[in-house]
Design a protein around this motif. Structure first.
Motif, PDB file in Angstrom:
ATOM      1  N   GLY A  39       4.941  10.468   7.983  1.00  0.00           N
ATOM      2  CA  GLY A  39       3.978  10.698   7.129  1.00  0.00           C
ATOM      3  C   GLY A  39       4.183   9.980   5.692  1.00  0.00           C
ATOM      4  O   GLY A  39       4.850   8.859   5.730  1.00  0.00           O
ATOM      5  N   TRP A  40       3.573  10.270   4.667  1.00  0.00           N
ATOM      6  CA  TRP A  40       3.449   9.482   3.477  1.00  0.00           C
ATOM      7  C   TRP A  40       4.707   9.657   2.395  1.00  0.00           C
ATOM      8  O   TRP A  40       4.987  10.978   2.193  1.00  0.00           O
ATOM      9  N   ASN A  41       5.358   8.938   1.937  1.00  0.00           N
ATOM     10  CA  ASN A  41       6.323   9.108   1.003  1.00  0.00           C
ATOM     11  C   ASN A  41       6.271   8.244  -0.123  1.00  0.00           C
ATOM     12  O   ASN A  41       5.918   6.972  -0.030  1.00  0.00           O
ATOM     13  N   THR A  42       6.748   8.622  -1.484  1.00  0.00           N
ATOM     14  CA  THR A  42       6.922   7.792  -2.610  1.00  0.00           C
ATOM     15  C   THR A  42       7.940   6.832  -2.440  1.00  0.00           C
ATOM     16  O   THR A  42       8.975   7.090  -2.005  1.00  0.00           O
ATOM     17  N   THR A  65       3.813   4.585  -5.929  1.00  0.00           N
ATOM     18  CA  THR A  65       2.746   4.299  -4.559  1.00  0.00           C
ATOM     19  C   THR A  65       3.357   5.016  -3.494  1.00  0.00           C
ATOM     20  O   THR A  65       4.555   4.825  -3.393  1.00  0.00           O
ATOM     21  N   GLN A  66       2.912   5.634  -2.586  1.00  0.00           N
ATOM     22  CA  GLN A  66       3.357   6.142  -1.139  1.00  0.00           C
ATOM     23  C   GLN A  66       2.744   5.097  -0.021  1.00  0.00           C
ATOM     24  O   GLN A  66       1.627   4.386  -0.399  1.00  0.00           O
ATOM     25  N   PHE A  67       3.759   5.088   0.661  1.00  0.00           N
ATOM     26  CA  PHE A  67       3.467   4.238   1.919  1.00  0.00           C
ATOM     27  C   PHE A  67       3.551   5.187   3.028  1.00  0.00           C
ATOM     28  O   PHE A  67       4.202   6.236   3.065  1.00  0.00           O
ATOM     29  N   TYR A  68       3.433   4.698   4.220  1.00  0.00           N
ATOM     30  CA  TYR A  68       3.418   5.493   5.657  1.00  0.00           C
ATOM     31  C   TYR A  68       4.375   5.321   6.488  1.00  0.00           C
ATOM     32  O   TYR A  68       4.652   4.234   6.861  1.00  0.00           O
ATOM     33  N   PHE A 102       8.532   1.198   6.159  1.00  0.00           N
ATOM     34  CA  PHE A 102       7.095   2.022   6.272  1.00  0.00           C
ATOM     35  C   PHE A 102       6.197   0.810   7.211  1.00  0.00           C
ATOM     36  O   PHE A 102       6.685  -0.170   7.351  1.00  0.00           O
ATOM     37  N   LYS A 147      -0.804   0.553   7.976  1.00  0.00           N
ATOM     38  CA  LYS A 147      -1.190   1.907   8.034  1.00  0.00           C
ATOM     39  C   LYS A 147      -1.054   2.467   6.788  1.00  0.00           C
ATOM     40  O   LYS A 147      -1.302   3.777   6.652  1.00  0.00           O
ATOM     41  N   SER A 148      -0.745   1.951   5.695  1.00  0.00           N
ATOM     42  CA  SER A 148      -0.590   2.207   4.050  1.00  0.00           C
ATOM     43  C   SER A 148      -1.768   2.035   3.489  1.00  0.00           C
ATOM     44  O   SER A 148      -1.371   1.882   2.002  1.00  0.00           O
TER      45      SER A 148
END
Length: 197
Positions: free
Chosen positions: A116-119, A135-138, A176, A180-181
């Motif tokens: 999932g997405w995390n900062t 910013t969050q990346f996948y 990440f 896909k981010s």
């Protein structure tokens, strides 16, 4: 122009689609001779680090990749491959960056895989140019690269602090999936394509 190392261990379609959206030219690296055709190299990767390393060895590209002086970016398992060792398959890897890839500790009460997405907290590095703080990346992975301030250019917390991105000289890795981010991931790929040798 970016050369994608095609060793049968990458989700290449998502990556090529992201590069196309950014109008970044690319091609496939299947042999050592192909490496000379590109200014930048990406090592993609999905799945098992030990199996990925075996596939990479079968291509005969290992020594040529280690000798590269142009910018190289490892993505997910591709990032893990540039470390020295993975607990996944107890595998010795490329050993370009002297770090270890480890399994998340279930005792921390976290879900594995980390999905999932995390900062991501990143340092001032050209790879993250014009990417907004917070910013969050996948992510999707069960193994992580140990945090080390010498090589770490971005970190994330999931159970414990680990490296989301690393750098040594011309070699970069991101845990990440920039492809896909969304917009931030594509900005990172564009930044990589603009790095000078």
């Amino acid at each position: 122009m970016i050369g994608i190392v095609n060793y049968g261990a990458g989700n290449i379609f998502s990556l090529t689609a992201a590069l196309e959206r950014q109008n970044i030219a690319y091609g496939m690296v299947n042999t050592e001779a192909d490496l000379g055709n590109y200014s930048h190299i990406i090592i993609p990767g999905v799945g098992h680090a030990g199996a990925a390393m075996k596939k990479l060895e079968q291509t005969g590209l290992v020594n040529a990749i280690k000798a590269l002086k142009k910018p190289v970016l490892g993505i997910c398992v591709g990032m893990q491959l540039i470390t020295q060792h993975s607990e996944e398959g107890d595998a010795n890897l490329l050993n370009i960056i002297p770090l270890n890839t480890k399994l998340f500790d279930k005792e921390l009460g976290i879900k594995i895989p980390h999905m999932g997405w995390n900062t991501v907290e990143f340092k001032n590095n050209l790879l993250f140019k014009d990417v907004s703080l917070g910013t969050q990346f996948y992510f999707v992975h069960s193994y992580f690269i140990e945090y080390n301030p010498i090589f770490d250019i971005a970190s994330v917390n999931y159970g414990n602090k680990f490296s989301a991105a690393i750098q040594k000289d011309n070699f970069y890795g991101v845990q990440f999936h920039p492809e896909k981010s969304g917009e931030a991931g594509e900005r990172l790929l564009k930044n990589f394509s603009n790095l000078s040798s």
